[in-house]
Design an enzyme around this catalytic site. Sequence first.
Site, PDB file in Angstrom:
ATOM      1  CB  THR A  95      -1.016  -0.097   1.354  1.00  0.00           C
ATOM      2  OG1 THR A  95      -1.776  -1.031   1.246  1.00  0.00           O
ATOM      3  CG2 THR A  95      -1.879   1.352   1.178  1.00  0.00           C
ATOM      4  CE  LYS A 170      -5.354  -1.843   1.292  1.00  0.00           C
ATOM      5  NZ  LYS A 170      -4.043  -2.542   1.368  1.00  0.00           N
ATOM      6  CE  LYS A 238       1.608   2.088   5.096  1.00  0.00           C
ATOM      7  NZ  LYS A 238       1.384   1.351   3.757  1.00  0.00           N
TER       8      LYS A 238
END
Length: 289
Positions: A95, A170, A238
Site C-alpha cells: 500500500t 486501496k 500510515k
Amino acid sequence: MKIGWIGLGHMGSPMACRLLDAHFDLFVYNRTIKKTEKLAEAGAAVCKTPKEIAENADVIVTMLTNAAAVENVLQGEDGVLAGLTEGKTVVDMSTVSPSDSIRFAKWVEEKHGHFIDAPVSGSVQPAKEGNLVILAGGRKEEIEAVTPVFEVLGKTTIHFGENGKGSAAKLSINLLLGLTIQGASEAILLGEKLGLEKKDLIEMISASACNTPIFQMKKKAILQEDFPAAFMLELMAKDLGLAKEEIKKAGMSLPLADAAEKTYSRAKAGGTGKADVAAVYKALKHLNF
C-alpha cells in the site's frame, strides 16, 4: 511461470504459501532470513538478494510495509532493477501512494519490464483462504498475463485503470475500513458510558442495518479487549496519512477522513500500533473512561 516473492510479513507469508501450494516455482527473499525457513522447507528457493529474485523469476511480487521499503528492494546494485530483463513483470502489492506507484512503474519500464500496482483489500485470514480483493492498476494485457497468480491469491480482481489507480483504490477502501471500525467503536463506547452492557450493544449492531462483515470479524476482539494483529493499527495510521495527502492534493474537504487520521495516529502514538486495527476501540476507551 516462475514467481519471485519479496516480503514475508503478516500478509506476504500466507500469500506466498498459497502460490507454493498451487505448484508455482517460487523464489523468495526477505530481509530477515528466518522468515523464509517455512517456505524453504515446503520447496521454495531462497534468494540472497532482490536482484537474484529478478534474475530467476518471470513475475516479481513485492508485498512490503511502505514506499521506502519498496524503493529499497528495487534500487541499488543488489536490487530488483539490477536483475530485471526485458518482458518481466513487477507486481507491487504494497500500500503506497498513487504517485509512488507511477514512479516505480517508470523505473521498471526503463528496464523494458512491465509494472502493475495491485494492493489488496483483506487481512490475514482472507490471505490464507485466497479471498483477497485485488485492486489493479496497469495495462489490461499485462494484468491478464498474471491472472493465474491473482486467481490463487484473490476471489476477484478489479482493474481500475493505468498505473497508480490500484493504489488510489486501496486508499479509498482503507479510508472506509478505518471509518467503519472507528464508528462501531464509538457507538459501543457511548452505550457503555450510558450504562449499557457491551455484549448487548454488540448484539444490537449485529442485528441492525448497520452490521457489516468487518464488524463481525472484529466484534470478538472488542468484546474481549484482546487485539492480536490481523492488520496492524500502525499500518492503518500510515494508510490514512497517505489518504490525507491525496485529499489535500485533490483540493477536497473530507471531515471524517481528517478525524480518522487523527484518531489512528493518536492511538499509534499511545502504544497500540502493533495491535490489530480494532484496538482503536481500546485507545478511544482510554480517552473516555
